[in-house]
Design a protein around this motif. Structure first.
Motif, PDB file in Angstrom:
ATOM      1  N   LEU A  78       0.551  -1.010  -0.024  1.00 48.93           N
ATOM      2  CA  LEU A  78       0.254   0.243  -0.031  1.00 48.93           C
ATOM      3  C   LEU A  78       0.855   1.384  -0.524  1.00 48.93           C
ATOM      4  CD1 LEU A  78      -2.934   0.916   0.152  1.00 48.93           C
ATOM      5  CD2 LEU A  78      -2.623   0.903   2.384  1.00 48.93           C
ATOM      6  N   PHE A  79       0.910   2.234  -1.052  1.00 51.63           N
ATOM      7  CA  PHE A  79       1.574   2.988  -0.861  1.00 51.63           C
ATOM      8  C   PHE A  79       0.659   4.257  -0.799  1.00 51.63           C
ATOM      9  CE2 PHE A  79       3.042   0.027  -4.067  1.00 51.63           C
ATOM     10  CZ  PHE A  79       4.188  -0.152  -3.719  1.00 51.63           C
ATOM     11  N   LEU A  80       1.190   5.217  -0.048  1.00 55.75           N
ATOM     12  CA  LEU A  80       0.649   6.581   0.932  1.00 55.75           C
ATOM     13  C   LEU A  80       0.841   7.951   0.362  1.00 55.75           C
ATOM     14  CD1 LEU A  80      -1.723   4.848   3.782  1.00 55.75           C
ATOM     15  CD2 LEU A  80      -2.324   4.686   1.786  1.00 55.75           C
ATOM     16  N   PRO A  81       0.007   8.985   0.301  1.00 55.63           N
ATOM     17  CA  PRO A  81       0.552  10.026   0.158  1.00 55.63           C
ATOM     18  C   PRO A  81       0.787  10.594   1.790  1.00 55.63           C
ATOM     19  CG  PRO A  81      -1.619  10.501  -0.041  1.00 55.63           C
ATOM     20  CD  PRO A  81      -1.475   8.499  -0.240  1.00 55.63           C
ATOM     21  N   ARG A  82       1.574  11.460   1.975  1.00 55.04           N
ATOM     22  CA  ARG A  82       1.383  11.917   3.536  1.00 55.04           C
ATOM     23  C   ARG A  82       0.441  12.900   3.599  1.00 55.04           C
ATOM     24  NH1 ARG A  82       7.309  14.162   4.811  1.00 55.04           N
ATOM     25  NH2 ARG A  82       6.244  14.328   6.961  1.00 55.04           N
ATOM     26  N   GLY A  83      -0.383  13.499   2.482  1.00 57.03           N
ATOM     27  CA  GLY A  83      -1.021  14.322   2.524  1.00 57.03           C
ATOM     28  C   GLY A  83      -2.355  13.852   2.034  1.00 57.03           C
ATOM     29  N   ALA A  84      -3.341  14.588   1.743  1.00 59.09           N
ATOM     30  CA  ALA A  84      -4.789  14.504   1.572  1.00 59.09           C
ATOM     31  C   ALA A  84      -4.955  13.233   0.206  1.00 59.09           C
ATOM     32  CB  ALA A  84      -5.525  15.519   1.490  1.00 59.09           C
ATOM     33  N   LYS A  85      -5.868  12.802   0.920  1.00 65.14           N
ATOM     34  CA  LYS A  85      -5.762  11.365  -0.742  1.00 65.14           C
ATOM     35  C   LYS A  85      -6.977  12.420  -1.056  1.00 65.14           C
ATOM     36  CE  LYS A  85      -4.238   7.621   3.364  1.00 65.14           C
ATOM     37  NZ  LYS A  85      -4.895   9.026   3.823  1.00 65.14           N
ATOM     38  N   GLN A  86      -6.813  11.859  -2.912  1.00 56.99           N
ATOM     39  CA  GLN A  86      -7.912  12.905  -3.765  1.00 56.99           C
ATOM     40  C   GLN A  86      -8.036  11.488  -4.315  1.00 56.99           C
ATOM     41  OE1 GLN A  86      -6.070  15.443  -6.008  1.00 56.99           O
ATOM     42  NE2 GLN A  86      -4.951  16.219  -4.325  1.00 56.99           N
ATOM     43  N   HIS A  87      -7.246   9.908  -4.892  1.00 56.94           N
ATOM     44  CA  HIS A  87      -8.526   9.168  -5.504  1.00 56.94           C
ATOM     45  C   HIS A  87      -8.033   8.136  -4.802  1.00 56.94           C
ATOM     46  CE1 HIS A  87      -9.144  11.078  -9.202  1.00 56.94           C
ATOM     47  NE2 HIS A  87      -8.856  12.184  -8.975  1.00 56.94           N
ATOM     48  N   ALA A  88      -8.331   6.530  -4.637  1.00 55.05           N
ATOM     49  CA  ALA A  88      -7.800   5.135  -5.108  1.00 55.05           C
ATOM     50  C   ALA A  88      -7.953   4.599  -6.147  1.00 55.05           C
ATOM     51  CB  ALA A  88      -8.492   4.795  -3.469  1.00 55.05           C
ATOM     52  N   VAL A  89      -6.273   4.256  -5.966  1.00 53.60           N
ATOM     53  CA  VAL A  89      -5.836   3.278  -6.860  1.00 53.60           C
ATOM     54  C   VAL A  89      -5.803   1.793  -6.962  1.00 53.60           C
ATOM     55  CG1 VAL A  89      -4.410   3.240  -8.901  1.00 53.60           C
ATOM     56  CG2 VAL A  89      -5.678   5.601  -8.548  1.00 53.60           C
ATOM     57  N   VAL A  90      -6.309   0.771  -7.809  1.00 53.27           N
ATOM     58  CA  VAL A  90      -5.500  -0.571  -7.479  1.00 53.27           C
ATOM     59  C   VAL A  90      -5.190  -1.067  -8.642  1.00 53.27           C
ATOM     60  CG1 VAL A  90      -8.305  -1.608  -8.604  1.00 53.27           C
ATOM     61  CG2 VAL A  90      -6.489  -2.695  -7.295  1.00 53.27           C
ATOM     62  N   ILE A  91      -3.895  -1.205  -8.904  1.00 55.02           N
ATOM     63  CA  ILE A  91      -2.834  -1.695  -9.924  1.00 55.02           C
ATOM     64  C   ILE A  91      -3.129  -2.935 -10.251  1.00 55.02           C
ATOM     65  CG2 ILE A  91      -0.640  -1.637 -10.759  1.00 55.02           C
ATOM     66  CD1 ILE A  91      -0.188   0.973  -9.857  1.00 55.02           C
ATOM     67  N   ASN A  92      -3.280  -3.945 -11.173  1.00 55.71           N
ATOM     68  CA  ASN A  92      -3.557  -4.956 -11.354  1.00 55.71           C
ATOM     69  C   ASN A  92      -2.813  -5.106 -12.666  1.00 55.71           C
ATOM     70  OD1 ASN A  92      -5.913  -5.221  -9.712  1.00 55.71           O
ATOM     71  ND2 ASN A  92      -5.904  -3.372 -11.190  1.00 55.71           N
ATOM     72  N   SER A  93      -1.918  -6.294 -12.451  1.00 56.67           N
ATOM     73  CA  SER A  93      -0.366  -6.922 -12.732  1.00 56.67           C
ATOM     74  C   SER A  93      -0.814  -7.448 -13.743  1.00 56.67           C
ATOM     75  CB  SER A  93       0.358  -7.924 -12.249  1.00 56.67           C
ATOM     76  OG  SER A  93       0.335  -7.130 -10.758  1.00 56.67           O
ATOM     77  N   ALA A  94       0.168  -7.464 -15.313  1.00 56.15           N
ATOM     78  CA  ALA A  94       0.192  -8.937 -16.187  1.00 56.15           C
ATOM     79  C   ALA A  94       0.101 -10.238 -16.227  1.00 56.15           C
ATOM     80  CB  ALA A  94       1.501  -8.303 -16.848  1.00 56.15           C
ATOM     81  N   THR A  95       0.186 -11.071 -16.649  1.00 59.00           N
ATOM     82  CA  THR A  95      -0.141 -11.852 -15.742  1.00 59.00           C
ATOM     83  C   THR A  95       1.903 -12.567 -16.276  1.00 59.00           C
ATOM     84  OG1 THR A  95      -1.805 -13.047 -18.172  1.00 59.00           O
ATOM     85  CG2 THR A  95       0.578 -14.892 -17.665  1.00 59.00           C
ATOM     86  N   ALA A  96       2.303 -13.195 -15.561  1.00 57.57           N
ATOM     87  CA  ALA A  96       3.293 -13.922 -14.853  1.00 57.57           C
ATOM     88  C   ALA A  96       4.380 -13.003 -14.828  1.00 57.57           C
ATOM     89  CB  ALA A  96       4.213 -14.607 -15.813  1.00 57.57           C
ATOM     90  N   VAL A  97       3.930 -11.314 -13.713  1.00 56.25           N
ATOM     91  CA  VAL A  97       4.530  -9.909 -13.469  1.00 56.25           C
ATOM     92  C   VAL A  97       4.229  -9.614 -12.529  1.00 56.25           C
ATOM     93  CG1 VAL A  97       4.520  -7.472 -14.355  1.00 56.25           C
ATOM     94  CG2 VAL A  97       3.996  -9.101 -15.858  1.00 56.25           C
ATOM     95  N   PRO A  98       5.493  -9.860 -11.127  1.00 55.74           N
ATOM     96  CA  PRO A  98       5.316  -8.919  -9.985  1.00 55.74           C
ATOM     97  C   PRO A  98       4.753  -8.107  -9.510  1.00 55.74           C
ATOM     98  CG  PRO A  98       7.413 -10.016 -10.131  1.00 55.74           C
ATOM     99  CD  PRO A  98       6.291 -10.297 -11.651  1.00 55.74           C
ATOM    100  N   ARG A  99       4.264  -7.629  -8.468  1.00 58.21           N
ATOM    101  CA  ARG A  99       3.884  -6.544  -8.078  1.00 58.21           C
ATOM    102  C   ARG A  99       5.234  -5.751  -7.756  1.00 58.21           C
ATOM    103  NH1 ARG A  99       4.051  -8.334  -3.196  1.00 58.21           N
ATOM    104  NH2 ARG A  99       4.488  -7.167  -1.737  1.00 58.21           N
ATOM    105  N   LYS A 100       6.490  -6.306  -8.035  1.00 57.67           N
ATOM    106  CA  LYS A 100       7.665  -4.896  -7.711  1.00 57.67           C
ATOM    107  C   LYS A 100       7.661  -4.307  -9.210  1.00 57.67           C
ATOM    108  CE  LYS A 100      10.709  -8.832  -9.047  1.00 57.67           C
ATOM    109  NZ  LYS A 100      11.600  -9.205  -9.072  1.00 57.67           N
ATOM    110  N   ILE A 101       6.684  -4.582 -10.433  1.00 57.08           N
ATOM    111  CA  ILE A 101       7.759  -4.099 -11.488  1.00 57.08           C
ATOM    112  C   ILE A 101       6.769  -2.704 -11.073  1.00 57.08           C
ATOM    113  CG2 ILE A 101       6.471  -3.774 -13.976  1.00 57.08           C
ATOM    114  CD1 ILE A 101       9.211  -5.573 -13.176  1.00 57.08           C
TER     115      ILE A 101
END
Length: 329
Positions: free
Chosen positions: A28-51
């Motif tokens: 989970l990546f969070l801004p220090r200030g106000a949050k404006q949007h929530a985003v979920v990143i969904n990976s490609a096949t055989a690709v780990p989230r670190k990319i």
């Protein structure tokens, strides 16, 4: 789960439960200030989230709460516990399909972010399979905006030549025998991460089918494609041999409740020599591709002040395989 502060962004490695209780590794990546949007990143096949880590951090510094995660059998979700029992390190006997990734893992990620940040608009980033899966989610109507990157109906004949022939040979003459022999698809064969047998076999069936996943008679969640009615922008990279313009257009025909905006971006548009299937998420695109995405989500794209705006890109004429050619999808 210790929370670390890096470059004005809070980064927390967590787990959250899939629909069936399987624990998925996530960050989970969070801004220090106000949050404006929530985003979920969904990976490609055989690709780990670190990319996607640098891209997620970039968005967080601009006021987005961002979740990245690994599908079951991939990365940190390979050895997680399910209902209190530890999974073995080997993928031999590991039960999972691409349909499971969508119905159990991605569905849960959308639900988790929607419940945690219920007052924020929810944005969906889908890379390759992650974009395909948007149409399969029972809760895709919770998403306000979706950015699909190199997301396509990946029929092998819609890939660029000669890559299409390499893929055909890899999947049929190398991958299928290896998977049957070993009980899983090894990453060293050229696909990326190791893949569960069920995932690989379903992927092969789709790639060999003229209309990709739309031709799967057992894929009941195809009925969810028309449920998505939010904004949809699909990015096609001109030098990507997998997600060619016709393949991207074919996938977009499934979204009948919205009007997909398909943009073809050439490397020169982003001051780059190459981009390809994975390159959108390289950090050298901060001031071009990434900035354009963030501005689109905020509805503040300004052609005068922004160094790069997707609206500046000249689009090619409709390809021979136009969306109207696949209205039955």
């Amino acid at each position: 789960m210790a929370e670390a502060e890096v470059d004005d962004v809070f980064i927390d490695d967590i787990t959250f439960p899939a629909v069936d209780g399987y624990a998925l590794g996530a960050t989970l990546f969070l801004p220090r200030g106000a949050k404006q949007h929530a985003v979920v990143i969904n990976s490609a096949t055989a690709v780990p989230r670190k990319i996607y880590r640098k891209f997620a951090g970039y968005l967080a510094r601009r006021g987005f709460a961002v979740l990245t995660y690994d599908y079951r059998g991939i990365g940190d979700s390979r050895q997680r516990a399910m209902l209190g029992y530890n999974r073995p390190k080997s993928l031999v006997g590991f039960k999972a399909t691409m349909a499971d990734w969508a119905a159990l893992d991605i569905t849960a990620a959308v639900k988790w972010m929607r419940e945690r940040y219920h007052t924020l608009p929810l944005t969906y980033v889908g890379h390759s399979f992650g974009g395909q899966a948007l149409g399969l989610l029972a809760n895709n109507n919770e998403v306000k905006r979706a950015l699909l990157v190199a997301a396509q109906a990946g029929y092998w004949k819609l890939m660029a030549s000669p890559e299409r022939y390499r893929v055909y040979a890899l999947l049929n003459f190398a991958g299928t025998p290896l998977t049957r022999l070993l009980g899983y698809m090894p990453g060293w064969s050229g696909v990326g991460e190791d893949l569960p047998k069920g995932v690989f076999e379903q992927w092969v069936r789709w790639v060999m089918s003229e209309r990709y996943l739309f031709d799967d008679p057992d894929l009941r969640t195809l009925s969810n494609f028309p449920r998505y009615a939010g904004a949809l922008r699909s990015i096609c990279l001109s030098d990507d041999p997998w997600a060619t313009r016709p393949a991207v257009e074919l996938l977009c025909t499934g979204f009948k409740a919205t009007t997909p905006e398909i943009l073809t971006i050439m490397p020169a548009d982003a001051d780059a020599k190459t981009i390809g299937h994975l390159g959108f998420f390289r950090p050298e695109h901060r001031d071009t591709l990434w900035r354009g995405a963030a501005e689109w989500w905020r509805r503040k794209a300004d052609r005068v002040t922004a160094r790069f705006s997707y609206s500046d890109i000249k689009q090619p004429a409709s390809s021979p395989l136009s969306p109207s050619s696949f209205r039955g999808a």
